[in-house]
Design a protein around this motif. Structure first.
Motif, PDB file in Angstrom:
ATOM      1  N   GLY A  94       0.908  -1.267  -0.096  1.00  0.00           N
ATOM      2  CA  GLY A  94      -0.145  -0.115   0.098  1.00  0.00           C
ATOM      3  C   GLY A  94       0.787   1.276  -0.011  1.00  0.00           C
ATOM      4  N   GLU A  95       1.998   1.174   0.235  1.00  0.00           N
ATOM      5  CA  GLU A  95       2.969   2.389   0.308  1.00  0.00           C
ATOM      6  C   GLU A  95       3.818   2.397  -0.910  1.00  0.00           C
ATOM      7  OE1 GLU A  95       5.437   2.473   3.757  1.00  0.00           O
ATOM      8  OE2 GLU A  95       3.879   3.545   4.983  1.00  0.00           O
ATOM      9  N   LYS A  96       4.045   3.519  -1.439  1.00  0.00           N
ATOM     10  CA  LYS A  96       4.883   3.546  -2.640  1.00  0.00           C
ATOM     11  C   LYS A  96       6.426   3.543  -2.666  1.00  0.00           C
ATOM     12  CE  LYS A  96       1.319   6.827  -4.284  1.00  0.00           C
ATOM     13  NZ  LYS A  96       0.208   6.610  -3.023  1.00  0.00           N
ATOM     14  N   VAL A  97       6.983   3.545  -1.414  1.00  0.00           N
ATOM     15  CA  VAL A  97       8.492   3.344  -1.315  1.00  0.00           C
ATOM     16  C   VAL A  97       8.723   2.202  -0.813  1.00  0.00           C
ATOM     17  CG1 VAL A  97      10.256   4.488  -0.277  1.00  0.00           C
ATOM     18  CG2 VAL A  97       8.478   6.073  -0.754  1.00  0.00           C
ATOM     19  N   ALA A  98       9.789   1.619  -1.789  1.00  0.00           N
ATOM     20  CA  ALA A  98      10.555   0.575  -1.419  1.00  0.00           C
ATOM     21  C   ALA A  98      11.864   0.667  -0.759  1.00  0.00           C
ATOM     22  CB  ALA A  98      10.596  -0.478  -2.488  1.00  0.00           C
ATOM     23  N   HIS A  99      12.572  -0.009   0.154  1.00  0.00           N
ATOM     24  CA  HIS A  99      13.702   0.033   0.908  1.00  0.00           C
ATOM     25  C   HIS A  99      14.608  -1.137   0.740  1.00  0.00           C
ATOM     26  CE1 HIS A  99      11.184   3.360   2.997  1.00  0.00           C
ATOM     27  NE2 HIS A  99      10.123   2.227   3.136  1.00  0.00           N
ATOM     28  N   THR A 100      15.911  -0.651   0.746  1.00  0.00           N
ATOM     29  CA  THR A 100      17.109  -1.573   0.366  1.00  0.00           C
ATOM     30  C   THR A 100      17.094  -2.494   1.445  1.00  0.00           C
ATOM     31  OG1 THR A 100      18.582   0.071   1.371  1.00  0.00           O
ATOM     32  CG2 THR A 100      18.069  -0.195  -1.245  1.00  0.00           C
ATOM     33  N   SER A 101      16.805  -2.156   2.618  1.00  0.00           N
ATOM     34  CA  SER A 101      16.861  -3.145   3.776  1.00  0.00           C
ATOM     35  C   SER A 101      15.782  -2.977   4.948  1.00  0.00           C
ATOM     36  CB  SER A 101      18.197  -2.816   4.577  1.00  0.00           C
ATOM     37  OG  SER A 101      18.406  -1.470   5.067  1.00  0.00           O
ATOM     38  N   LEU A 102      15.615  -3.681   5.859  1.00  0.00           N
ATOM     39  CA  LEU A 102      14.754  -3.602   6.824  1.00  0.00           C
ATOM     40  C   LEU A 102      15.199  -2.105   7.535  1.00  0.00           C
ATOM     41  CD1 LEU A 102      14.104  -7.014   8.149  1.00  0.00           C
ATOM     42  CD2 LEU A 102      12.406  -5.682   7.056  1.00  0.00           C
ATOM     43  N   ASP A 103      16.550  -1.974   7.742  1.00  0.00           N
ATOM     44  CA  ASP A 103      16.894  -0.903   8.607  1.00  0.00           C
ATOM     45  C   ASP A 103      16.760   0.300   7.759  1.00  0.00           C
ATOM     46  OD1 ASP A 103      18.377  -0.050  10.991  1.00  0.00           O
ATOM     47  OD2 ASP A 103      20.018   0.487   9.360  1.00  0.00           O
ATOM     48  N   ALA A 104      16.823   0.261   6.641  1.00  0.00           N
ATOM     49  CA  ALA A 104      16.303   1.529   5.638  1.00  0.00           C
ATOM     50  C   ALA A 104      14.982   1.883   5.905  1.00  0.00           C
ATOM     51  CB  ALA A 104      16.746   1.345   4.278  1.00  0.00           C
ATOM     52  N   LEU A 105      14.054   1.031   6.112  1.00  0.00           N
ATOM     53  CA  LEU A 105      12.588   0.811   6.311  1.00  0.00           C
ATOM     54  C   LEU A 105      12.457   1.470   7.448  1.00  0.00           C
ATOM     55  CD1 LEU A 105       9.845  -1.434   5.222  1.00  0.00           C
ATOM     56  CD2 LEU A 105      10.023  -0.752   7.525  1.00  0.00           C
ATOM     57  N   VAL A 106      12.993   1.105   8.650  1.00  0.00           N
ATOM     58  CA  VAL A 106      12.621   1.485   9.993  1.00  0.00           C
ATOM     59  C   VAL A 106      13.129   3.131   9.841  1.00  0.00           C
ATOM     60  CG1 VAL A 106      13.701   1.519  12.170  1.00  0.00           C
ATOM     61  CG2 VAL A 106      13.022  -0.381  11.347  1.00  0.00           C
ATOM     62  N   THR A 107      14.285   3.398   9.409  1.00  0.00           N
ATOM     63  CA  THR A 107      15.013   4.729   9.282  1.00  0.00           C
ATOM     64  C   THR A 107      13.819   5.472   8.645  1.00  0.00           C
ATOM     65  OG1 THR A 107      17.146   4.059   9.501  1.00  0.00           O
ATOM     66  CG2 THR A 107      16.807   6.239   8.791  1.00  0.00           C
ATOM     67  N   PHE A 108      13.525   4.988   7.583  1.00  0.00           N
ATOM     68  CA  PHE A 108      12.210   5.857   6.751  1.00  0.00           C
ATOM     69  C   PHE A 108      11.090   6.434   7.596  1.00  0.00           C
ATOM     70  CE2 PHE A 108       8.856   6.271   4.054  1.00  0.00           C
ATOM     71  CZ  PHE A 108       9.015   7.318   3.015  1.00  0.00           C
ATOM     72  N   HIS A 109      10.597   5.291   8.412  1.00  0.00           N
ATOM     73  CA  HIS A 109       9.554   5.456   8.915  1.00  0.00           C
ATOM     74  C   HIS A 109       9.456   6.269  10.396  1.00  0.00           C
ATOM     75  CE1 HIS A 109       6.619   4.338   6.106  1.00  0.00           C
ATOM     76  NE2 HIS A 109       7.384   3.136   5.940  1.00  0.00           N
ATOM     77  N   GLN A 110      11.004   6.420  10.901  1.00  0.00           N
ATOM     78  CA  GLN A 110      11.300   7.308  12.060  1.00  0.00           C
ATOM     79  C   GLN A 110      10.888   8.771  11.398  1.00  0.00           C
ATOM     80  OE1 GLN A 110      14.988   5.383  13.206  1.00  0.00           O
ATOM     81  NE2 GLN A 110      13.990   4.654  15.117  1.00  0.00           N
TER      82      GLN A 110
END
Length: 128
Positions: A94-110
Motif C-alpha cells: 500500500g505504500e509507494k516507497v520500497a527500501h533496500t533493507s529492513l534498517d532503511a525501512l525503519v529509518t524512513f518511518h522514523q
C-alpha cells in the motif's frame, strides 16, 4: 554401536525462507535491537504494552513469508506486513516507497509516518 543421525526437522516455510535467505543479511552487522525473530503477534503485543507510543519491533511473520512490523499506536498495537520484493527490496503493501533493507525501512518511518495512520516509529522495543 553408533546411533544413526536423524535429519533435522523440517522448518515451516516461513522459517525455512528466513533461515536460508535472510539470516546472513540481517545479522551482517549484528542483529538489530528491534528484531525479535519468530515471535507471535500476541508476544509482540505483550512486549509493546508497557512501552511508550511509537515503540516498534520487527518479527518473522506467522501468516506469510516475510516480516511483520508491530508498533504501539495511540489506541492499540498495529501490525503491518513487510514484503520482500523480487528485486530484494522491502515494502509495506500500500505504500509507494520500497527500501533496500529492513534498517532503511525503519529509518524512513522514523522520519515519515506510516500510512494510513500517520504515525511515526519512535524507538525500538529492545530484545530481552
Amino acid at each position: 554401536m553408533t546411533e544413526a543421525r536423524k535429519p533435522p526437522p523440517l522448518l515451516p516455510p516461513r522459517l525455512d525462507w528466513f533461515v536460508h535467505t535472510q539470516v546472513g543479511q540481517l545479522a551482517q552487522d549484528g542483529v538489530p535491537e528491534w528484531f525479535h525473530g519468530a515471535i507471535s503477534r500476541e508476544d509482540a503485543e505483550d512486549l509493546l504494552e508497557s512501552q511508550p507510543l511509537g515503540s516498534f519491533l520487527i518479527r518473522v511473520s506467522h501468516s506469510h513469508v516475510g516480516y511483520t512490523l508491530s508498533y504501539k499506536a495511540q489506541s492499540s498495537c498495529c501490525h503491518f506486513m513487510v514484503k520482500l520484493l523480487d528485486d530484494g527490496t522491502f515494502i509495506i503493501p500500500g505504500e509507494k516507497v520500497a527500501h533496500t533493507s529492513l534498517d532503511a525501512l525503519v529509518t524512513f518511518h522514523q522520519q515519515n509516518p506510516i500510512e494510513p495512520r500517520r504515525e511515526l516509529l519512535t524507538q525500538p522495543c529492545r530484545q530481552c
